[in-house]
Design a protein around this motif. Structure first.
Motif, PDB file in Angstrom:
ATOM      1  N   GLU A 189       0.814  -1.210   0.000  1.00  0.00           N
ATOM      2  CA  GLU A 189       0.000   0.000   0.000  1.00  0.00           C
ATOM      3  C   GLU A 189       0.859   1.277   0.000  1.00  0.00           C
ATOM      4  N   ASP A 190       2.175   1.142   0.220  1.00  0.00           N
ATOM      5  CA  ASP A 190       3.056   2.306   0.277  1.00  0.00           C
ATOM      6  C   ASP A 190       3.794   2.556  -1.039  1.00  0.00           C
ATOM      7  N   TRP A 191       3.385   1.886  -2.112  1.00  0.00           N
ATOM      8  CA  TRP A 191       4.149   1.978  -3.356  1.00  0.00           C
ATOM      9  C   TRP A 191       4.257   3.417  -3.861  1.00  0.00           C
ATOM     10  N   SER A 192       3.193   4.232  -3.663  1.00  0.00           N
ATOM     11  CA  SER A 192       3.191   5.585  -4.212  1.00  0.00           C
ATOM     12  C   SER A 192       4.116   6.534  -3.459  1.00  0.00           C
ATOM     13  N   GLU A 193       4.621   6.101  -2.298  1.00  0.00           N
ATOM     14  CA  GLU A 193       5.530   6.941  -1.528  1.00  0.00           C
ATOM     15  C   GLU A 193       6.931   6.352  -1.485  1.00  0.00           C
ATOM     16  N   ALA A 194       7.272   5.573  -2.500  1.00  0.00           N
ATOM     17  CA  ALA A 194       8.602   4.960  -2.553  1.00  0.00           C
ATOM     18  C   ALA A 194       9.709   6.001  -2.581  1.00  0.00           C
ATOM     19  N   TRP A 195       9.423   7.168  -3.142  1.00  0.00           N
ATOM     20  CA  TRP A 195      10.436   8.226  -3.236  1.00  0.00           C
ATOM     21  C   TRP A 195      10.958   8.649  -1.871  1.00  0.00           C
ATOM     22  N   LYS A 196      10.175   8.435  -0.812  1.00  0.00           N
ATOM     23  CA  LYS A 196      10.614   8.839   0.520  1.00  0.00           C
ATOM     24  C   LYS A 196      11.832   8.053   0.985  1.00  0.00           C
ATOM     25  N   LYS A 197      12.059   6.877   0.384  1.00  0.00           N
ATOM     26  CA  LYS A 197      13.195   6.057   0.768  1.00  0.00           C
ATOM     27  C   LYS A 197      14.525   6.732   0.467  1.00  0.00           C
ATOM     28  N   TYR A 198      14.512   7.744  -0.403  1.00  0.00           N
ATOM     29  CA  TYR A 198      15.762   8.375  -0.821  1.00  0.00           C
ATOM     30  C   TYR A 198      16.150   9.558   0.066  1.00  0.00           C
ATOM     31  N   PHE A 199      15.323   9.876   1.056  1.00  0.00           N
ATOM     32  CA  PHE A 199      15.597  11.011   1.935  1.00  0.00           C
ATOM     33  C   PHE A 199      15.872  10.513   3.346  1.00  0.00           C
ATOM     34  N   HIS A 200      16.921  11.049   3.952  1.00  0.00           N
ATOM     35  CA  HIS A 200      17.369  10.599   5.257  1.00  0.00           C
ATOM     36  C   HIS A 200      17.695  11.810   6.130  1.00  0.00           C
ATOM     37  N   PRO A 201      17.736  11.630   7.448  1.00  0.00           N
ATOM     38  CA  PRO A 201      18.175  12.727   8.311  1.00  0.00           C
ATOM     39  C   PRO A 201      19.600  13.158   7.970  1.00  0.00           C
ATOM     40  N   ILE A 202      19.870  14.441   8.115  1.00  0.00           N
ATOM     41  CA  ILE A 202      21.200  14.986   7.864  1.00  0.00           C
ATOM     42  C   ILE A 202      21.675  15.667   9.143  1.00  0.00           C
ATOM     43  N   GLU A 203      22.719  15.151   9.730  1.00  0.00           N
ATOM     44  CA  GLU A 203      23.256  15.765  10.946  1.00  0.00           C
ATOM     45  C   GLU A 203      24.209  16.888  10.560  1.00  0.00           C
ATOM     46  N   ILE A 204      23.824  18.114  10.873  1.00  0.00           N
ATOM     47  CA  ILE A 204      24.678  19.262  10.599  1.00  0.00           C
ATOM     48  C   ILE A 204      25.771  19.346  11.656  1.00  0.00           C
ATOM     49  N   SER A 205      25.413  19.122  12.907  1.00  0.00           N
ATOM     50  CA  SER A 205      26.358  19.115  14.019  1.00  0.00           C
ATOM     51  C   SER A 205      25.679  18.463  15.211  1.00  0.00           C
ATOM     52  N   GLU A 206      26.358  18.463  16.344  1.00  0.00           N
ATOM     53  CA  GLU A 206      25.740  17.957  17.565  1.00  0.00           C
ATOM     54  C   GLU A 206      24.584  18.837  18.017  1.00  0.00           C
ATOM     55  N   ARG A 207      24.488  20.029  17.413  1.00  0.00           N
ATOM     56  CA  ARG A 207      23.430  20.972  17.805  1.00  0.00           C
ATOM     57  C   ARG A 207      22.223  20.949  16.885  1.00  0.00           C
ATOM     58  N   LEU A 208      22.385  20.457  15.657  1.00  0.00           N
ATOM     59  CA  LEU A 208      21.319  20.606  14.656  1.00  0.00           C
ATOM     60  C   LEU A 208      21.214  19.377  13.767  1.00  0.00           C
ATOM     61  N   LEU A 209      19.963  18.892  13.613  1.00  0.00           N
ATOM     62  CA  LEU A 209      19.671  17.745  12.762  1.00  0.00           C
ATOM     63  C   LEU A 209      18.533  18.123  11.827  1.00  0.00           C
ATOM     64  N   VAL A 210      18.711  17.902  10.522  1.00  0.00           N
ATOM     65  CA  VAL A 210      17.666  18.155   9.523  1.00  0.00           C
ATOM     66  C   VAL A 210      16.982  16.834   9.217  1.00  0.00           C
ATOM     67  N   CYS A 211      15.642  16.837   9.274  1.00  0.00           N
ATOM     68  CA  CYS A 211      14.929  15.561   9.149  1.00  0.00           C
ATOM     69  C   CYS A 211      13.595  15.751   8.436  1.00  0.00           C
ATOM     70  N   PRO A 212      13.238  14.859   7.493  1.00  0.00           N
ATOM     71  CA  PRO A 212      11.887  14.894   6.909  1.00  0.00           C
ATOM     72  C   PRO A 212      10.841  14.576   7.970  1.00  0.00           C
ATOM     73  N   SER A 213       9.635  15.071   7.734  1.00  0.00           N
ATOM     74  CA  SER A 213       8.584  14.945   8.746  1.00  0.00           C
ATOM     75  C   SER A 213       8.138  13.505   8.967  1.00  0.00           C
ATOM     76  N   TRP A 214       8.319  12.630   7.984  1.00  0.00           N
ATOM     77  CA  TRP A 214       7.799  11.268   8.113  1.00  0.00           C
ATOM     78  C   TRP A 214       8.759  10.334   8.860  1.00  0.00           C
ATOM     79  N   LEU A 215       9.948  10.832   9.225  1.00  0.00           N
ATOM     80  CA  LEU A 215      10.901  10.012   9.959  1.00  0.00           C
ATOM     81  C   LEU A 215      10.952  10.434  11.424  1.00  0.00           C
ATOM     82  N   ASP A 216      11.106   9.461  12.280  1.00  0.00           N
ATOM     83  CA  ASP A 216      11.261   9.722  13.708  1.00  0.00           C
ATOM     84  C   ASP A 216      12.732   9.525  14.038  1.00  0.00           C
TER      85      ASP A 216
END
Length: 296
Positions: free
Chosen positions: A88-115
């Motif tokens: 049922e998740d086939w239409s959101e397969a593109w989300k697999k290509y996005f991951h959290p990006i740690e800028i530093s110990e102070r800041l993390l960039v993350c898509p909304s669908w990831l915990d």
């Protein structure tokens, strides 16, 4: 035995193709979906199979075809990624290509669908891919984020201008890093609207992106401690006199959005206006630079 509950997938990034990438995959008779990464000017194609055996067969056919595409058409492809999805998740397969990006110990960039797990005290900047430039995936955005984070931690930065704000990611980073006064503008009204939405998602108040043109944007009367101008290289040169006026004496300027081959010209243009190039950073074909204004 086929599993009706799962899809066995592989994903490929098409970095360059003289033909639409979906035509290439359609010619192989695959079931697939495509996602255009507007920020990096690439396409991500996901091929679906009912089980591991079918996926292996399709991947082998793809690899044979890819060798011909590269030889005859000059198609540039990224690495192949393998994963399994609920059907049922086939239409959101593109989300697999996005991951959290740690800028530093102070800041993390993350898509909304990831915990994402974060370090103690680390701020999470929530941003999703969309119509406006700026998710942290692109080399120029990443460099600006790193500069904002570092300068906010080591220098007295009380005001910042995000010139060409796109998604608003740099404004959000500045506010999360403790910069009290953040201004932002973009020439594109849609970008300004999206930046405002992203600021709200990150619970940032007091930052009000506006529609503006780098050629004439007035900026604050008292000038800024930090200006981030993530604009194309030839526009940075064209608008350099106005950009220079935004920066306070002895303060900081980050320039990005510049192809590596253009950076020397951009740097020279700002050095003529009293800036000192303190750092440059190249990732892939993009170069960003950090400058201080001497007060000449």
């Amino acid at each position: 035995m086929r599993s009706p509950e799962k899809l066995y997938c592989f994903g490929v990034e098409v970095r360059y193709s003289p033909l639409p990438g979906d035509e290439l995959f359609a010619a192989l008779g695959f079931d697939f979906s495509s996602y255009e990464d507007l920020e990096n000017h690439t396409f991500r194609h996901t091929v679906y199979a009912a089980d591991e055996t079918e996926r292996a067969q399709k991947c082998a056919a793809f690899e044979r075809a890819a060798a011909v595409w590269k030889r005859d058409l000059g198609v540039e492809l990224g690495e192949t990624q393998f994963f399994v999805l609920d059907r049922e998740d086939w239409s959101e397969a593109w989300k697999k290509y996005f991951h959290p990006i740690e800028i530093s110990e102070r800041l993390l960039v993350c898509p909304s669908w990831l915990d994402a797990a974060r370090r103690p005290g680390q701020k999470i900047l929530t941003i999703d891919p969309g119509m406006s430039f700026g998710t942290g995936q692109h080399a120029t955005t990443l460099y600006c984020l790193q500069c904002i984070d570092r300068l906010a931690a080591t220098e007295k930065i009380t005001s910042m201008l995000d010139a060409g704000c796109g998604s608003g990611i740099l404004s959000i980073a500045g506010a999360l890093s403790g910069i009290e006064n953040v201004d932002a503008f973009d020439l594109d009204p849609d970008a300004v609207r999206i930046a405002r939405e992203n600021l709200a998602i990150n619970k940032i108040s007091g930052v009000f992106p506006e529609v503006g043109d780098a050629a004439v944007y007035p900026g604050r009367t008292e000038k800024y401690d930090l200006v981030c101008a993530n604009i194309l290289g030839h526009l940075l040169v064209k608008f350099r006199y106005n950009i220079a006026r935004w920066v306070g004496d002895g303060k900081h300027l980050v320039l990005a959005g510049i192809l590596e081959r253009e950076f020397d010209e951009v740097s020279a243009a700002f050095r003529e206006l009293g800036f000192v190039e303190t750092e440059r950073n190249t990732l892939r074909e993009w170069t960003g630079g950090y400058f201080r204004k001497t007060g000449k």
